[in-house]
Design an enzyme around this catalytic site. Structure first.
Site, PDB file in Angstrom:
ATOM      1  CE  LYS A  24      -2.463   2.579   3.581  1.00 10.67           C
ATOM      2  NZ  LYS A  24      -1.361   3.182   4.304  1.00 10.67           N
ATOM      3  CG  ASN A  25       2.174   2.875   3.504  1.00  8.29           C
ATOM      4  OD1 ASN A  25       1.029   3.242   3.208  1.00  8.29           O
ATOM      5  ND2 ASN A  25       2.533   2.619   4.748  1.00  8.29           N
ATOM      6  CB  CYS A 118      -4.996   6.659   9.877  1.00  6.53           C
ATOM      7  SG  CYS A 118      -5.722   5.331   8.929  1.00  6.53           S
ATOM      8  NE  ARG A 123      -0.036  10.325   9.878  1.00 11.73           N
ATOM      9  CZ  ARG A 123      -0.500   9.417   9.024  1.00 11.73           C
ATOM     10  NH1 ARG A 123      -1.788   9.163   8.964  1.00 11.73           N
ATOM     11  NH2 ARG A 123       0.329   8.766   8.234  1.00 11.73           N
ATOM     12  N   PRO A 124       2.317  16.410  11.190  1.00 15.28           N
ATOM     13  CG  PRO A 124       4.130  17.341  12.333  1.00 15.28           C
ATOM     14  CD  PRO A 124       3.115  16.241  12.407  1.00 15.28           C
ATOM     15  CB  ILE A 125       3.284  17.954   5.714  1.00 17.93           C
ATOM     16  CG1 ILE A 125       2.422  19.197   5.555  1.00 17.93           C
ATOM     17  CG2 ILE A 125       2.421  16.709   5.738  1.00 17.93           C
ATOM     18  CD1 ILE A 125       1.803  19.307   4.156  1.00 17.93           C
ATOM     19  CD  GLN A 127      11.558  18.252   8.908  1.00 16.52           C
ATOM     20  OE1 GLN A 127      12.648  18.259   8.335  1.00 16.52           O
ATOM     21  NE2 GLN A 127      11.241  19.143   9.839  1.00 16.52           N
ATOM     22  CG  ASP A 307       2.447   1.375   9.558  1.00 16.25           C
ATOM     23  OD1 ASP A 307       2.008   2.313  10.237  1.00 16.25           O
ATOM     24  OD2 ASP A 307       2.945   1.524   8.433  1.00 16.25           O
ATOM     25  CB  ILE A 329       6.878   6.349  14.736  1.00 21.87           C
ATOM     26  CG1 ILE A 329       8.083   5.405  14.658  1.00 21.87           C
ATOM     27  CG2 ILE A 329       6.673   7.122  13.426  1.00 21.87           C
ATOM     28  CD1 ILE A 329       9.401   6.018  14.292  1.00 21.87           C
ATOM     29  NE  ARG A 398      -7.425   5.183   4.242  1.00 24.01           N
ATOM     30  CZ  ARG A 398      -6.783   6.156   4.840  1.00 24.01           C
ATOM     31  NH1 ARG A 398      -7.321   6.727   5.880  1.00 24.01           N
ATOM     32  NH2 ARG A 398      -5.631   6.555   4.405  1.00 24.01           N
TER      33      ARG A 398
END
Ligand code: EPU
Length: 419
Positions: A24-25, A118, A123-125, A127, A307, A329, A398
C-alpha cells in the site's frame, strides 16, 4: 445510513496459504509519481484497496487517462492538465500529499487540499515543506483548506531532514527529479517503500543514488519517459498475517514476502516463542502453545514498524507475563487500547507506552480508529470467545485487500453485515 461491520466468531484454528499483495505505502506514492512521466506507464501488483481507487480517481481529475484492471494500472498522462485539487478526495487520505511533489516536479506549481488520513495524533508536513522551499518553491498557506506551492524554477539543494520521514523523503525525491542540478537529501528515510519509489522513478529515467541509505543524491533530468513497474510486497500485510498466524494458526504459509523487510518483526515473534520458519520468499508459522512476554519499541526502518505495534498487541495477552509496547513514531497511536479493554483485556496506555498483561478476550462491539487499529481488532476478534463486531471497517478496506475472504478461506468464522 447503512454501514458495513465485520463480525468474527473467535476461537477457530486457521490453516492454509496466504498470498501477499503489493505494498500500500509504495502504491500510494507510485500512483501520484506517474504524473512525472510524459509517456505511458504500467504499474503491476497494486493492492485492491480503497486508497488506490481514490488516487487513481485523483489522476482522472488531472485529465490523466487511467485503466485499473485488477492489480494492473495503465496510465496515459499525455493529456494531463494541472487542475487545482482542493477536494474531498485529497482530504480523505494522507498520501494525497504526494500529488504536491509530483505536480511541483512536473509543472513547478500546484494547488491542493490539505492531506487527511488515519488519526494517529499530530501528523505535520513541515519537513515536506522545508524540502520544497529548499528547492526554490514558495508556499501559500493562507487558505484553511488548501495550499499553493509554486516555483519559478526548481534548483537542486542540500536538504537535511530534522525528522526521519517516509513521506518527506519521497515527496522531496518527486520534486527533485525534475530540479536543475543535484539534490542531496540527508537523514532520509530508509524504508523499502522509499527504495521502491526510487526504483520506479529510475525506470522513468530519473537519476537517483543511495535510496535505502540515509543519504540520497538526485541529479535532476529534463524529462521522464514511460515504463512498467512491479510494486514490492506489502511488509505490513505480511506482518499482520504473521500475527494472525501466531494468534490462531495451526499451520499457515505466507507467500510473496521479502523476509529482510520484516526482519525486526521476525526477531520479535521468535523472542515471543512463535514457531516460525522463513524461506526465500515465504514464511511458515506453526501453532505454539506458550508465549513469553516481550518489550516492543517502534523505530524507523529497519526497526520495529509502528504499523505493526497494534496488530501484534493481542498476541501479548497470551504471554506469561507483562509486556510493554512503546511507539516512538506516533506516541498517540493507542486508540485501540480502549477497544481491547472493552473486550476484557488487561491493558493500559500512558505517554506512548502500553502495558499489556495476560488476558482472555470476549467478543463485543468495537470501533476501529485507524487502519492498523482495525487489524489489531481482527487479531483480537479471532482470539476472543464469542462474536466481535468491528465498526468503522472503511479503515480496514483502505489497506487490506480481501481480508475477510482470505481469513474465511483459512477457516476463520468471519463475515460482513450491513447495519
Ligand atoms: N513528521 C513530522 N514532520 C513531517 C513529517 C513527519 O514531524 O513533515 C513526523 C510524524 O508526525 C511522525 C514521524 O515524523 O511522528 C514519521 O512520520 P512519516 O512522515 O515517516 O510518516 P508518513 O510518511 O506520514 C508513512 C506511512 C504510515 C507509517 C509511517 C511511519 C504512508 C502513506 N504512510 O506515513 O503508514 O505509519 O510512514 O512508518 O506511507 C499505515 O500504513 O497505516 C500508515 C499510517
Amino acid at each position: 445510513m447503512v454501514q458495513e461491520v465485520i463480525k468474527i466468531r473467535g476461537g477457530q484454528t486457521l490453516n492454509g496459504n496466504v498470498d501477499i499483495h503489493g505494498a500500500k505505502n509504495s502504491a500510494v506514492a507510485i500512483i501520484p509519481a506517474t504524473i512525472l512521466a510524459e509517456e505511458q506507464v504500467t504499474i503491476d501488483g497494486l493492492p485492491q484497496i480503497s486508497d488506490v481507487e481514490t488516487l487513481v480517481s485523483l489522476l482522472g481529475d488531472l485529465n490523466i487517462k487511467t485503466d485499473l484492471d485488477g492489480t494492473t494500472l495503465n496510465v496515459d498522462p499525455t493529456q494531463i492538465e494541472n487542475t487545482s485539487l482542493p477536494n474531498n478526495k485529497v482530504e480523505s487520505l494522507r498520501a494525497s500529499y504526494y500529488m504536491m511533489g509530483a505536480l511541483l516536479g512536473r509543472f513547478k506549481k500546484c494547488v491542493i487540499g490539505l492531506p487527511g488520513g488515519c488519526q494517529l495524533g499530530p501528523r505535520p508536513i513541515d519537513q515536506h515543506i522545508k524540502g520544497f522551499k529548499a528547492l526554490g518553491a514558495t508556499i501559500d498557506e493562507s487558505s484553511d483548506s488548501s495550499m499553493k506551492i509554486e516555483a519559478e524554477k526548481l534548483t537542486g539543494a542540500n536538504i537535511y531532514l530534522d525528522i526521519v520521514s517516509v513521506g518527506a523523503t519521497i515527496n522531496i525525491m518527486l520534486a527533485a527529479v525534475r530540479a536543475e542540478g543535484q539534490t542531496k537529501l540527508e537523514n532520509a528515510a530508509k524504508e523499502p517503500e522509499v527504495v521502491d519509489v526510487a526504483n520506479f522513478l529510475s525506470s522513468l529515467g530519473a537519476d537517483i543514488k543511495g535510496a535505502g541509505t540515509s543519504t540520497i543524491k538526485i541529479n535532476g533530468v529534463d524529462r521522464l519517459h514511460g515504463s512498467r513497474h512491479q510494486v514490492i510486497p506489502d511488509r505490513i500485510e505480511v506482518g499482520t498475517y504473521m500475527c494472525i498466524a501466531a494468534a490462531s494458526g495451526e499451520q499457515m504459509r505466507i507467500n510473496n514476502i521479502i523476509p529482510t523487510h520484516v526482519e525486526s518483526l521476525i526477531v520479535k515473534l521468535k523472542e515471543l516463542g512463535v514457531d516460525l520458519e522463513v524461506g526465500e520468499d515465504y514464511a511458515v508459522i506453526n501453532k505454539s502453545d506458550a508465549f513469553n512476554s516481550v518489550d516492543i519499541k517502534t523505530l524507523v526502518y529497519p526497526g520495529f514498524a509502528t504499523d505493526l505495534q497494534q496488530p501484534i498487541t493481542p498476541l501479548l495477552f497470551k504471554a506469561d507475563g507483562v509486556s510493554f509496547v512503546t511507539d516512538t513514531i506516533y506516541p498517540a497511536r493507542f486508540k485501540h487500547v480502549d477497544e481491547l479493554k472493552n473486550m476484557g483485556a488487561n491493558i493500559e496506555a500512558d505517554q506512548g507506552t502500553a502495558t499489556v498483561k495476560p488476558s482472555t478476550l470476549t467478543g463485543t462491539d468495537v470501533y476501529a480508529s485507524d487502519l492498523r487499529a482495525g487489524a489489531c481488532l481482527i487479531v483480537a476478534g479471532l482470539l476472543a470467545e464469542g462474536v466481535t463486531t468491528i465498526h468503522n471497517v472503511k479503515y480496514i478496506h483502505r489497506g487490506y485487500a480481501n481480508i475477510v475472504d482470505t481469513l474465511n478461506g483459512l477457516g476463520a468464522d468471519i463475515w460482513t453485515e450491513e447495519i
